[in-house]
Design a protein around this motif. Structure first.
Motif, PDB file in Angstrom:
ATOM      1  N   HIS A 188     -10.646  -5.060   2.379  1.00 48.55           N
ATOM      2  CA  HIS A 188      -9.191  -5.048   2.262  1.00 48.55           C
ATOM      3  C   HIS A 188      -8.693  -6.458   1.985  1.00 48.55           C
ATOM      4  CE1 HIS A 188     -10.145  -1.528   4.770  1.00 48.55           C
ATOM      5  NE2 HIS A 188      -9.084  -0.971   4.220  1.00 48.55           N
ATOM      6  N   LEU A 189      -7.560  -6.528   1.288  1.00 53.10           N
ATOM      7  CA  LEU A 189      -6.872  -7.783   1.006  1.00 53.10           C
ATOM      8  C   LEU A 189      -5.461  -7.649   1.560  1.00 53.10           C
ATOM      9  CD1 LEU A 189      -7.878  -7.851  -2.757  1.00 53.10           C
ATOM     10  CD2 LEU A 189      -9.063  -9.066  -0.932  1.00 53.10           C
ATOM     11  N   ALA A 190      -5.082  -8.501   2.494  1.00 54.42           N
ATOM     12  CA  ALA A 190      -3.796  -8.367   3.183  1.00 54.42           C
ATOM     13  C   ALA A 190      -2.842  -9.485   2.791  1.00 54.42           C
ATOM     14  CB  ALA A 190      -4.004  -8.374   4.695  1.00 54.42           C
ATOM     15  N   LEU A 213       7.932  -3.810   8.180  1.00 51.69           N
ATOM     16  CA  LEU A 213       6.631  -3.956   7.527  1.00 51.69           C
ATOM     17  C   LEU A 213       5.975  -5.269   7.930  1.00 51.69           C
ATOM     18  CD1 LEU A 213       7.364  -2.682   3.902  1.00 51.69           C
ATOM     19  CD2 LEU A 213       7.010  -1.397   6.013  1.00 51.69           C
ATOM     20  N   LEU A 214       4.773  -5.164   8.477  1.00 50.64           N
ATOM     21  CA  LEU A 214       4.008  -6.373   8.780  1.00 50.64           C
ATOM     22  C   LEU A 214       3.220  -6.843   7.572  1.00 50.64           C
ATOM     23  CD1 LEU A 214       4.403  -5.054  11.749  1.00 50.64           C
ATOM     24  CD2 LEU A 214       2.504  -6.562  12.362  1.00 50.64           C
ATOM     25  N   SER A 215       2.577  -5.896   6.876  1.00 55.22           N
ATOM     26  CA  SER A 215       1.667  -6.310   5.810  1.00 55.22           C
ATOM     27  C   SER A 215       1.508  -5.215   4.775  1.00 55.22           C
ATOM     28  CB  SER A 215       0.293  -6.666   6.395  1.00 55.22           C
ATOM     29  OG  SER A 215      -0.286  -5.533   7.010  1.00 55.22           O
ATOM     30  N   VAL A 216       0.986  -5.631   3.633  1.00 54.05           N
ATOM     31  CA  VAL A 216       0.525  -4.728   2.583  1.00 54.05           C
ATOM     32  C   VAL A 216      -0.937  -5.063   2.327  1.00 54.05           C
ATOM     33  CG1 VAL A 216       0.795  -3.965   0.197  1.00 54.05           C
ATOM     34  CG2 VAL A 216       2.807  -4.659   1.521  1.00 54.05           C
ATOM     35  N   CYS A 217      -1.783  -4.044   2.320  1.00 57.74           N
ATOM     36  CA  CYS A 217      -3.212  -4.255   2.086  1.00 57.74           C
ATOM     37  C   CYS A 217      -3.644  -3.559   0.800  1.00 57.74           C
ATOM     38  CB  CYS A 217      -4.046  -3.712   3.245  1.00 57.74           C
ATOM     39  SG  CYS A 217      -4.017  -4.734   4.719  1.00 57.74           S
ATOM     40  N   GLU A 218      -4.413  -4.257   0.009  1.00 60.10           N
ATOM     41  CA  GLU A 218      -5.076  -3.657  -1.144  1.00 60.10           C
ATOM     42  C   GLU A 218      -6.500  -3.306  -0.726  1.00 60.10           C
ATOM     43  OE1 GLU A 218      -4.737  -6.143  -4.622  1.00 60.10           O
ATOM     44  OE2 GLU A 218      -2.775  -6.899  -3.974  1.00 60.10           O
ATOM     45  N   LYS A 219      -6.949  -2.131  -1.122  1.00 59.12           N
ATOM     46  CA  LYS A 219      -8.260  -1.651  -0.695  1.00 59.12           C
ATOM     47  C   LYS A 219      -9.315  -1.888  -1.769  1.00 59.12           C
ATOM     48  CE  LYS A 219      -6.373   2.151   2.101  1.00 59.12           C
ATOM     49  NZ  LYS A 219      -6.493   3.595   2.423  1.00 59.12           N
ATOM     50  N   LEU A 220     -10.509  -2.190  -1.318  1.00 61.71           N
ATOM     51  CA  LEU A 220     -11.695  -2.185  -2.167  1.00 61.71           C
ATOM     52  C   LEU A 220     -12.521  -0.981  -1.733  1.00 61.71           C
ATOM     53  CD1 LEU A 220     -12.683  -5.972  -1.969  1.00 61.71           C
ATOM     54  CD2 LEU A 220     -11.315  -4.845  -3.727  1.00 61.71           C
ATOM     55  N   THR A 221     -12.755  -0.039  -2.642  1.00 63.57           N
ATOM     56  CA  THR A 221     -13.444   1.197  -2.273  1.00 63.57           C
ATOM     57  C   THR A 221     -14.677   1.415  -3.136  1.00 63.57           C
ATOM     58  OG1 THR A 221     -12.092   2.527  -3.773  1.00 63.57           O
ATOM     59  CG2 THR A 221     -11.312   2.294  -1.511  1.00 63.57           C
ATOM     60  N   THR A 222     -15.573   2.215  -2.608  1.00 63.42           N
ATOM     61  CA  THR A 222     -16.789   2.555  -3.330  1.00 63.42           C
ATOM     62  C   THR A 222     -17.022   4.052  -3.259  1.00 63.42           C
ATOM     63  OG1 THR A 222     -19.158   2.085  -3.527  1.00 63.42           O
ATOM     64  CG2 THR A 222     -18.277   2.261  -1.316  1.00 63.42           C
ATOM     65  N   LEU A 223     -17.740   4.554  -4.244  1.00 62.17           N
ATOM     66  CA  LEU A 223     -18.233   5.924  -4.205  1.00 62.17           C
ATOM     67  C   LEU A 223     -19.687   5.885  -3.770  1.00 62.17           C
ATOM     68  CD1 LEU A 223     -16.807   7.530  -7.475  1.00 62.17           C
ATOM     69  CD2 LEU A 223     -16.273   8.210  -5.137  1.00 62.17           C
ATOM     70  N   GLU A 224     -20.059   6.766  -2.856  1.00 59.89           N
ATOM     71  CA  GLU A 224     -21.438   6.828  -2.409  1.00 59.89           C
ATOM     72  C   GLU A 224     -21.881   8.281  -2.341  1.00 59.89           C
ATOM     73  OE1 GLU A 224     -21.295   4.807   1.339  1.00 59.89           O
ATOM     74  OE2 GLU A 224     -20.439   6.521   2.386  1.00 59.89           O
ATOM     75  N   PRO A 253       8.276 -15.279   9.195  1.00 64.31           N
ATOM     76  CA  PRO A 253       8.728 -15.251   7.798  1.00 64.31           C
ATOM     77  C   PRO A 253       7.545 -15.174   6.843  1.00 64.31           C
ATOM     78  CG  PRO A 253       8.948 -17.457   8.732  1.00 64.31           C
ATOM     79  CD  PRO A 253       8.593 -16.550   9.864  1.00 64.31           C
ATOM     80  N   ALA A 254       7.839 -14.728   5.630  1.00 63.78           N
ATOM     81  CA  ALA A 254       6.791 -14.589   4.618  1.00 63.78           C
ATOM     82  C   ALA A 254       6.118 -15.929   4.370  1.00 63.78           C
ATOM     83  CB  ALA A 254       7.387 -14.050   3.323  1.00 63.78           C
ATOM     84  N   ARG A 255       4.842 -15.863   4.064  1.00 66.24           N
ATOM     85  CA  ARG A 255       4.076 -17.070   3.775  1.00 66.24           C
ATOM     86  C   ARG A 255       3.269 -16.867   2.499  1.00 66.24           C
ATOM     87  NH1 ARG A 255      -0.527 -17.232   8.441  1.00 66.24           N
ATOM     88  NH2 ARG A 255       1.243 -17.518   9.827  1.00 66.24           N
ATOM     89  N   GLU A 256       3.004 -17.963   1.814  1.00 65.75           N
ATOM     90  CA  GLU A 256       2.193 -17.914   0.599  1.00 65.75           C
ATOM     91  C   GLU A 256       0.726 -17.904   1.010  1.00 65.75           C
ATOM     92  OE1 GLU A 256       3.170 -17.639  -2.564  1.00 65.75           O
ATOM     93  OE2 GLU A 256       5.237 -17.436  -1.856  1.00 65.75           O
ATOM     94  N   ARG A 257       0.282 -16.756   1.475  1.00 63.83           N
ATOM     95  CA  ARG A 257      -1.076 -16.680   1.990  1.00 63.83           C
ATOM     96  C   ARG A 257      -1.546 -15.231   1.929  1.00 63.83           C
ATOM     97  NH1 ARG A 257      -4.600 -19.359   5.469  1.00 63.83           N
ATOM     98  NH2 ARG A 257      -5.681 -18.127   7.052  1.00 63.83           N
ATOM     99  N   ALA A 258      -2.807 -15.062   1.617  1.00 69.59           N
ATOM    100  CA  ALA A 258      -3.448 -13.751   1.666  1.00 69.59           C
ATOM    101  C   ALA A 258      -4.805 -13.922   2.328  1.00 69.59           C
ATOM    102  CB  ALA A 258      -3.610 -13.170   0.263  1.00 69.59           C
ATOM    103  N   VAL A 259      -5.242 -12.882   3.001  1.00 68.79           N
ATOM    104  CA  VAL A 259      -6.550 -12.905   3.660  1.00 68.79           C
ATOM    105  C   VAL A 259      -7.253 -11.596   3.341  1.00 68.79           C
ATOM    106  CG1 VAL A 259      -7.807 -13.167   5.828  1.00 68.79           C
ATOM    107  CG2 VAL A 259      -5.602 -14.313   5.533  1.00 68.79           C
ATOM    108  N   GLY A 260      -8.515 -11.685   2.989  1.00 71.56           N
ATOM    109  CA  GLY A 260      -9.289 -10.490   2.685  1.00 71.56           C
ATOM    110  C   GLY A 260     -10.576 -10.460   3.478  1.00 71.56           C
ATOM    111  N   GLN A 261     -11.145  -9.271   3.583  1.00 69.36           N
ATOM    112  CA  GLN A 261     -12.426  -9.140   4.271  1.00 69.36           C
ATOM    113  C   GLN A 261     -13.232  -8.017   3.644  1.00 69.36           C
ATOM    114  OE1 GLN A 261     -11.435  -8.158   8.351  1.00 69.36           O
ATOM    115  NE2 GLN A 261     -11.253  -5.985   7.916  1.00 69.36           N
ATOM    116  N   ILE A 262     -14.539  -8.136   3.749  1.00 72.86           N
ATOM    117  CA  ILE A 262     -15.433  -7.043   3.380  1.00 72.86           C
ATOM    118  C   ILE A 262     -16.347  -6.765   4.567  1.00 72.86           C
ATOM    119  CG2 ILE A 262     -15.343  -7.468   0.903  1.00 72.86           C
ATOM    120  CD1 ILE A 262     -18.546  -8.381   2.585  1.00 72.86           C
ATOM    121  N   ALA A 263     -16.716  -5.504   4.711  1.00 68.82           N
ATOM    122  CA  ALA A 263     -17.705  -5.118   5.712  1.00 68.82           C
ATOM    123  C   ALA A 263     -19.075  -5.254   5.063  1.00 68.82           C
ATOM    124  CB  ALA A 263     -17.464  -3.688   6.175  1.00 68.82           C
TER     125      ALA A 263
END
Length: 428
Positions: free
Chosen positions: A253-255, A226-237, A338-348
């Motif tokens: 997404h938040l990785a 496993l490289l990463s786990v991402c949490e999704k931000l989703t919308t209904l349109e 190794p694991a790091r205390e860091r998260a990165v997120g992005q929005i389109a």
């Protein structure tokens, strides 16, 4: 006559073949091929190759036009005619993932046979059936294949209607009653898949409420890394030309590092890959975090789109594409940081306001990148025939003005900065 693996072996070379262009503007496999001194070959429809040039994307060393890249025989013949000798064949776009593995097998190139002698990538319906058949202890929604004559409507509401072999959210619709379900099913049947083809079948499944997650990784010798786990931000349109129906779109997404994955998520990932017999190569597994644990949604056998390749590298320090090439060409497991205390997120971002909100975060001292996209080309230069082939691409992969990327010590912190930017578009 269709060329065989022996035909390609006689012209043994060091070509990398990518079947299908990425839609997010990132070309990580192209970078890896060039780092290794391999000739990079892209196979796509003539229409998308023209559109890709209009978008100003980087050219591959050789671009091979095939009217139906989902047809492995047509792709194999075109590669032979172009004098291509593949060493590695990978898929750049979900639509062509089945053909990608079939072509690799036909020409005797990686990832075959290490991926699994009998492996063929299952579509969404086949994934659910494989989990059932394997007796895997994996929670998943109840589902049914929709036909004009049925089946009985016993799933409860709301439901999600989707094509069995779509990608990128194409044709995924939320429905609240039988009338909407019938309307959505007819709508999906009338859509064209990427590249202009029809969908294989239409599914209805229970709607599961909860946060949406995805796991990104690489399998080697049957073991998921496993490289990463991402949490999704989703919308209904609102679905165009279908009042009352809503579709899903991933807004961001938040990785975080894969070592932070919960044990239940790790176990589900391993069981999913084992159930379908996938032993070697990239994967992503999408789940919904339900009240009793993760609920399986679907899995893919390629790198994720939507800019996630870059996001994963920012969050973990590891190149997903480099790990894939190492597994397939060097026969070794990926060497991950190794694991790091860091998260990165992005929005389109879809408006100047959202990009400017990113600029404001940067001005306040947060770790922010605002990546503005070049102005999109007009579609009037496309022929009517090209617009028909590209209809789904133009509907699902245009409209973004860039990305806002934020880093912080945790997903919760990053989400607290990104969510206000897109809150008018989010559901739940």
């Amino acid at each position: 006559m269709t060329p065989t693996g022996k035909d390609f072996a006689r012209r043994a070379g060091d070509d990398f073949v990518q079947l299908g262009a990425t839609r997010d503007g990132l070309d990580p496999y192209l970078d890896q091929a060039r780092d290794r001194g391999m000739r990079a070959v892209l196979v796509e429809t003539p229409a998308y190759l023209r559109w890709r040039r209009m978008l100003g994307r980087r050219p591959f060393d050789l671009e091979v036009a095939v009217e139906r890249p989902q047809d492995e025989s047509a792709v194999t013949a075109a590669l032979a005619a172009a004098g291509v000798a593949p060493r590695l064949v990978l898929t750049g776009f979900e639509r062509y993932v089945y053909a990608g593995f079939a072509v690799a097998r036909a020409v005797g190139a990686a990832p075959w046979p290490a991926v699994g002698e009998a492996f063929r990538p299952p579509d969404k319906r086949e994934q659910r059936e494989a989990l059932r058949a394997a007796g895997a202890v994996v929670a998943q929604p109840r589902f049914a294949v929709l036909t004009p004559d049925g089946p009985p409507d016993d799933l409860g509401y709301p439901q999600v209607v989707k094509p069995s072999d779509g990608g990128g959210g194409l044709g995924v619709v939320l429905v609240d009653d039988p009338e909407q379900r019938a309307h959505a099913a007819d709508l999906v049947r009338g859509m064209r898949n990427y590249g202009g083809g029809a969908f294989g079948s239409v599914l209805a499944e229970e709607f599961v409420k909860g946060p949406e997650l995805s796991v990104q990784g690489v399998a080697h010798d049957g073991r998921p890394h496993l490289l990463s786990v991402c949490e999704k931000l989703t919308t209904l349109e609102e679905v165009p030309d279908a009042p009352g129906l809503s579709g899903f779109r991933e807004v961001g997404h938040l990785a975080r590092h894969g070592d932070t994955a919960e044990e239940g998520l790790r176990e589900m990932t391993a069981r999913c890959l084992d159930a379908v017999g996938y032993r070697e190569g990239p994967f992503h597994v999408d789940v919904i975090q339900g009240e009793a644990g993760p609920v399986f949604v679907e899995m893919g056998f390629r790198l994720s789109g939507g800019g996630l390749v870059g996001l994963v590298e920012r969050a973990t320090g590891d190149s997903w594409a480099e790990a894939v090439f190492a597994v397939h060409l060097d026969g070794r497991p990926p060497v991950l940081s190794p694991a790091r205390e860091r998260a990165v997120g992005q929005i389109a971002a879809v408006s100047r306001r959202e990009l400017e909100a990113g600029d404001e975060l940067a001005a306040r001292g947060h770790e922010v990148e605002v990546l503005r996209a070049a102005p999109p080309p007009g579609t009037r230069a496309l022929s009517a025939a090209d617009r028909e082939v590209l209809a789904s691409d133009l509907a699902r992969h245009t409209g973004s003005l860039g990305r806002v990327v934020v880093a912080g010590e945790s997903c919760a912190h990053v989400q607290s900065l990104l969510r206000p930017i897109v809150s008018p578009r989010l559901r739940g």
